[in-house]
Structure formats: structure tokens, C-alpha cells
Write a protein that holds these residues in place. Structure first.
Motif, PDB file in Angstrom:
ATOM      1  N   SER A  54       6.909  13.281   1.912  1.00 18.90           N
ATOM      2  CA  SER A  54       7.655  12.012   2.733  1.00 18.90           C
ATOM      3  C   SER A  54       7.427  10.987   1.347  1.00 18.90           C
ATOM      4  CB  SER A  54       6.402  11.407   3.669  1.00 18.90           C
ATOM      5  OG  SER A  54       7.080  12.362   5.019  1.00 18.90           O
ATOM      6  N   ALA A  55       6.628  11.002   0.355  1.00 14.42           N
ATOM      7  CA  ALA A  55       6.672  10.225  -0.433  1.00 14.42           C
ATOM      8  C   ALA A  55       8.056  10.489  -1.834  1.00 14.42           C
ATOM      9  CB  ALA A  55       5.425  10.666  -1.692  1.00 14.42           C
ATOM     10  N   LEU A  56       8.190  12.292  -1.993  1.00  9.81           N
ATOM     11  CA  LEU A  56       8.989  12.260  -2.671  1.00  9.81           C
ATOM     12  C   LEU A  56      10.506  12.027  -2.181  1.00  9.81           C
ATOM     13  CD1 LEU A  56       7.166  15.897  -4.303  1.00  9.81           C
ATOM     14  CD2 LEU A  56       7.608  14.185  -5.041  1.00  9.81           C
ATOM     15  N   SER A  57      10.623  12.506  -0.774  1.00 10.35           N
ATOM     16  CA  SER A  57      11.590  12.106   0.205  1.00 10.35           C
ATOM     17  C   SER A  57      12.183  10.724  -0.409  1.00 10.35           C
ATOM     18  CB  SER A  57      11.291  12.005   1.066  1.00 10.35           C
ATOM     19  OG  SER A  57      11.213  13.657   1.529  1.00 10.35           O
ATOM     20  N   TRP A  58      11.419   9.690  -0.402  1.00 10.26           N
ATOM     21  CA  TRP A  58      11.438   8.104  -0.623  1.00 10.26           C
ATOM     22  C   TRP A  58      11.661   7.995  -2.129  1.00 10.26           C
ATOM     23  CZ3 TRP A  58       8.937   4.014  -3.516  1.00 10.26           C
ATOM     24  CH2 TRP A  58      10.070   3.032  -2.995  1.00 10.26           C
ATOM     25  N   ASN A  59      10.718   8.366  -2.926  1.00  7.94           N
ATOM     26  CA  ASN A  59      11.072   8.491  -4.546  1.00  7.94           C
ATOM     27  C   ASN A  59      12.622   8.679  -4.658  1.00  7.94           C
ATOM     28  OD1 ASN A  59       9.135   6.972  -6.164  1.00  7.94           O
ATOM     29  ND2 ASN A  59       8.477   8.332  -4.420  1.00  7.94           N
ATOM     30  N   ASN A 107       1.065  -1.361  -0.020  1.00  7.07           N
ATOM     31  CA  ASN A 107      -0.125   0.049  -0.112  1.00  7.07           C
ATOM     32  C   ASN A 107       0.481   1.267   0.542  1.00  7.07           C
ATOM     33  OD1 ASN A 107      -1.877  -1.500   0.299  1.00  7.07           O
ATOM     34  ND2 ASN A 107      -2.508  -1.299   2.219  1.00  7.07           N
ATOM     35  N   THR A 108       1.652   0.899   0.479  1.00  7.38           N
ATOM     36  CA  THR A 108       2.941   2.225   1.248  1.00  7.38           C
ATOM     37  C   THR A 108       3.033   2.448  -0.216  1.00  7.38           C
ATOM     38  OG1 THR A 108       3.318   2.009   3.046  1.00  7.38           O
ATOM     39  CG2 THR A 108       4.567   3.662   2.241  1.00  7.38           C
ATOM     40  N   ARG A 109       3.632   1.925  -0.902  1.00  8.34           N
ATOM     41  CA  ARG A 109       4.541   1.913  -2.549  1.00  8.34           C
ATOM     42  C   ARG A 109       3.999   2.560  -3.375  1.00  8.34           C
ATOM     43  NH1 ARG A 109       6.970  -3.071  -0.681  1.00  8.34           N
ATOM     44  NH2 ARG A 109       5.600  -4.148  -2.209  1.00  8.34           N
ATOM     45  N   ARG A 110       2.273   1.789  -3.231  1.00  9.32           N
ATOM     46  CA  ARG A 110       1.350   2.079  -3.788  1.00  9.32           C
ATOM     47  C   ARG A 110       1.436   3.901  -4.133  1.00  9.32           C
ATOM     48  NH1 ARG A 110      -0.855  -3.104  -4.010  1.00  9.32           N
ATOM     49  NH2 ARG A 110      -2.038  -2.123  -2.221  1.00  9.32           N
ATOM     50  N   GLY A 137      19.234   7.098  -5.517  1.00  7.05           N
ATOM     51  CA  GLY A 137      20.087   8.284  -5.039  1.00  7.05           C
ATOM     52  C   GLY A 137      20.163   9.172  -4.303  1.00  7.05           C
ATOM     53  N   LEU A 138      18.960  10.161  -4.918  1.00 13.20           N
ATOM     54  CA  LEU A 138      18.782  11.700  -4.323  1.00 13.20           C
ATOM     55  C   LEU A 138      19.199  11.854  -2.904  1.00 13.20           C
ATOM     56  CD1 LEU A 138      17.982  12.564  -7.463  1.00 13.20           C
ATOM     57  CD2 LEU A 138      20.362  12.459  -7.199  1.00 13.20           C
ATOM     58  N   THR A 139      19.118  13.336  -2.489  1.00 12.94           N
ATOM     59  CA  THR A 139      18.883  13.551  -0.917  1.00 12.94           C
ATOM     60  C   THR A 139      17.684  14.948  -1.593  1.00 12.94           C
ATOM     61  OG1 THR A 139      20.757  12.840  -0.299  1.00 12.94           O
ATOM     62  CG2 THR A 139      18.906  14.157   1.321  1.00 12.94           C
ATOM     63  N   LEU A 140      16.923  14.861  -0.502  1.00 15.06           N
ATOM     64  CA  LEU A 140      15.862  16.028  -0.517  1.00 15.06           C
ATOM     65  C   LEU A 140      16.094  16.630   1.090  1.00 15.06           C
ATOM     66  CD1 LEU A 140      13.497  17.973  -2.130  1.00 15.06           C
ATOM     67  CD2 LEU A 140      11.730  15.735  -0.453  1.00 15.06           C
ATOM     68  N   ASP A 141      16.325  17.912   1.087  1.00 11.38           N
ATOM     69  CA  ASP A 141      16.563  18.608   1.923  1.00 11.38           C
ATOM     70  C   ASP A 141      15.492  18.847   2.631  1.00 11.38           C
ATOM     71  OD1 ASP A 141      17.442  19.576   4.375  1.00 11.38           O
ATOM     72  OD2 ASP A 141      19.245  21.148   2.700  1.00 11.38           O
ATOM     73  N   ARG A 142      14.620  18.525   3.414  1.00 13.12           N
ATOM     74  CA  ARG A 142      13.338  19.041   3.575  1.00 13.12           C
ATOM     75  C   ARG A 142      12.911  20.772   5.152  1.00 13.12           C
ATOM     76  NH1 ARG A 142       8.957  14.719   4.411  1.00 13.12           N
ATOM     77  NH2 ARG A 142       7.735  16.530   5.622  1.00 13.12           N
ATOM     78  N   ARG A 143      14.395  20.648   5.401  1.00 13.91           N
ATOM     79  CA  ARG A 143      15.019  21.332   6.428  1.00 13.91           C
ATOM     80  C   ARG A 143      15.235  22.581   5.185  1.00 13.91           C
ATOM     81  NH1 ARG A 143      19.693  18.745   9.705  1.00 13.91           N
ATOM     82  NH2 ARG A 143      20.100  17.522   7.747  1.00 13.91           N
ATOM     83  N   ASP A 144      15.726  22.823   4.216  1.00 14.22           N
ATOM     84  CA  ASP A 144      16.708  23.912   2.762  1.00 14.22           C
ATOM     85  C   ASP A 144      15.076  25.185   3.236  1.00 14.22           C
ATOM     86  OD1 ASP A 144      16.048  25.539   0.261  1.00 14.22           O
ATOM     87  OD2 ASP A 144      17.889  24.761   0.449  1.00 14.22           O
ATOM     88  N   ARG A 145      15.054  26.460   3.656  1.00  7.60           N
ATOM     89  CA  ARG A 145      13.927  27.827   3.782  1.00  7.60           C
ATOM     90  C   ARG A 145      13.099  27.354   2.304  1.00  7.60           C
ATOM     91  NH1 ARG A 145      14.970  31.503   0.949  1.00  7.60           N
ATOM     92  NH2 ARG A 145      16.852  32.220  -0.496  1.00  7.60           N
TER      93      ARG A 145
END
Length: 335
Positions: free
Chosen positions: A89-94, A31-34, A99-107
């Protein structure tokens, strides 16, 4: 993706690569992956429409995306704060799978999200709790002479008494390590059922005791379903096929639990003071968990354990009917 990181691997590592890929798949539920795949498709489509690149992750782009979600840009449909946080959260996971990192702490992300929360956050809309009297009325709407009716009785009673999520209910097997997609298994004992569940933080056990009468006993309901359905191995709850005469080997989808709760609640006239549309929105699979939390007259810590919550505060969110002033700190302080 794992395929990208293992490209060019020597042939003698192919078996390990396949195993690693399998472990990656098992790291999250189907379910999470979908849901994550659907969220990624939504983000990618938005980027194409706006002429922006989906990769690599750009905080400015993500900031604009969540702004569009919150404002209903182009659609008029505004996403809730919880939906926006789930999409993040889905974008961070994808991105991580690539092999990429999303910095959610970026202003560009954190500041915009803080503003969205401040402007649009509201208390979550809770599903209606199925109380014992409601559940008994719902059971009476099911056909005791059919396999579907017997199965659905067992689902409702096990789900309520165990305080289980719908995915946990349909994910159960008859025994340990019987299927690859199982989320747990049962053991029927003299005094009740022990349910072993695999959760996000590890394994946990749930005890389901016998009821005060056979008509409302989850153990009797489950044993009847297993006996007449001729089920002794593999998935516990399955589809009924062949004009209701045969039990399939295939596991039920968890959406069946939500549909069952809605249908039975409607048929039993639960919350008949509301319109049909309002009633449909009120009930879901979570109504069973909320019903147990709201009805069990025991120490709160036992309810917390049954539901698998890490904190008592989370358990209280499920309690629709409780004495909020049982502990009176005003009087306890001497006033």
C-alpha cells in the motif's frame, strides 16, 4: 509529487499551488505519511542492494521484493502478511505521488502475494483488553496530586469510555477549529461529553456519559485536568514540563498513550500470571478500545457505533469477553 506536477506554473497560480500542496498533506495523517516514507526508504534500499531500479514501478521487481520480505532474504527476519500488505500500500501511494501507477493485479504481484497469504497467513495477534476492574486498578497507580497523574487519568478514562484510538485521544482540541493539526474536539454538556472526530470516511460523534462515581467518571477526570492545567483553548492533552509544575502548549504524541497503558498495566499487576516480557507485548493503546467492546453490556450496535466500525464483524474482533453462543442457531432451527 505535487511539486513535479506544478513545475512551470505561472506566478499568479502560486497561491493556488500552495493551497493544493497543503490539501495533499492533509489527505493523510502524519503517522501514515511517516510510515509510508519509511516503507519507501526500505524498498529503495533493497533495490540498491539488488542492483534494481526503484522507478518506474516494475511488477517483476515488486514481486521479488515481497518474496524477499516473506522469506527473510538476507536478514532472516520474515515479515508478516499484514506487514507485506502495508508495504505494498505504501509503494502504491508513493508511486502515485510521483505520477506513476503500480498495478497490484499484475500476475507477478498478485500471484506471489496469493501464495504468501496461503503459506504464511495466520490469525492476527490481538492485544489484551483492559477490563473495568483492570482500569480501576491502573488509575490507582497514578498520582492524583500531580498534573501528570491527573492528565493520564483523563486519558485512560476518555480513551476507554469513548473507545478511542490513541491518535484520536491526543488529536482532540478544546473546541472546534482551534488548531490545524487537530483531529476533533469536545463539548462538555450536563450529561456527558460529545466528542466530534474526523475519520477516514468523514466526521462522526461519540458520546461519553458520566460514570457511576467521581473516581471513575471520565467527565470529572477531564474537567479536573482542564481546570488545574488551566487549559481552555487548543490541544486537550499536552506535555507537562518544569518539574511537573507547568503545562506546555505542545500536543502530546500518540505514543504516550501506548506507553501509559503499558506502564499502568504493569504497575497494577494486570495479567500477573504472565512474565514481564509477555505482559509488555500484551498491552497497547488498542487495549482501551478492546476493553470497552468486551465490557459494555449493551446491544452490539451501540458498541459498533461508539468504535466507528462499518460492520458488526469488525466490532466482534475487539470483543475478548462475550457469549459466543447467545444466539443458538442449532436450537432455533428446531434441533
Amino acid at each position: 509529487m505535487l511539486e513535479a506536477t506544478t513545475a512551470g506554473m505561472p506566478g499568479h497560480l502560486a497561491d493556488l499551488t500552495d493551497r493544493a500542496r497543503d490539501y495533499v498533506r492533509k489527505s493523510s495523517s502524519d503517522n501514515t505519511r511517516r510510515a509510508y516514507a519509511s516503507d519507501w526508504k526500505h524498498f529503495s534500499s533493497w533495490c540498491r542492494r539488488k542492483g534494481l531500479a526503484a522507478m518506474p514501478p516494475q511488477p517483476q521487481t515488486i514481486g521479488l521484493y515481497i518474496t524477499a520480505l516473506a522469506s527473510g532474504d538476507g536478514t532472516g527476519v520474515k515479515s508478516s502478511v499484514s506487514t507485506i500488505e502495508r508495504r505494498l500500500s505504501a509503494l502504491s501511494w508513493n508511486f502515485a505521488q510521483r505520477g506513476l501507477t503500480l498495478d497490484r493485479r499484475d500476475r507477478h504481484i498478485a500471484t506471489v502475494l496469493a501464495g504468501i497469504r496461503r503459506a504464511h497467513a495466520r490469525p492476527p495477534e490481538q492485544k489484551e483488553a483492559i477490563l473495568p476492574e483492570d482500569l480501576i486498578a491502573m488509575l490507582e497507580t497514578l498520582d492524583r496530586g500531580s498534573l501528570r497523574g491527573l492528565r493520564d487519568r483523563a486519558i485512560l478514562l476518555i480513551g476507554f469510555a469513548g473507545g478511542l484510538r490513541r491518535s484520536e485521544i491526543v488529536g482532540l482540541d478544546c473546541g472546534r477549529e482551534q488548531t490545524e493539526d487537530g483531529a476533533g474536539w469536545i463539548e462538555i454538556l450536563d450529561k456527558g461529553i460529545v466528542v466530534t472526530l474526523r475519520g477516514k470516511t468523514g466526521w462522526r460523534e461519540v458520546e461519553i456519559g458520566k460514570g457511576s462515581s467521581d473516581a471513575t467518571c471520565p467527565v470529572v477526570a477531564l474537567e479536573t485536568w482542564l481546570h488545574l492545567g488551566r487549559i481552555g483553548h487548543g490541544p486537550l492533552f499536552r506535555r507537562v514540563i518544569g518539574l511537573g509544575k507547568l503545562v506546555d502548549a505542545e500536543r502530546l504524541n500518540d505514543k504516550h498513550v501506548a506507553r501509559l497503558v503499558k506502564k499502568a498495566a504493569m504497575a497494577a499487576g494486570v495479567r500477573g500470571d504472565l512474565t514481564e516480557g509477555e505482559r509488555l507485548l500484551k498491552f497497547s493503546g488498542h487495549s482501551l478500545r478492546a476493553g470497552l467492546a468486551s465490557s459494555a453490556e449493551v446491544d452490539e450496535r451501540y458498541v459498533q457505533k461508539q468504535l466507528g466500525h462499518a460492520s458488526a464483524e469488525m466490532t466482534r474482533r475487539y470483543q475478548r469477553r462475550r457469549d459466543r453462543f447467545r444466539v443458538n442457531l442449532t436450537k432455533a432451527s428446531g434441533l
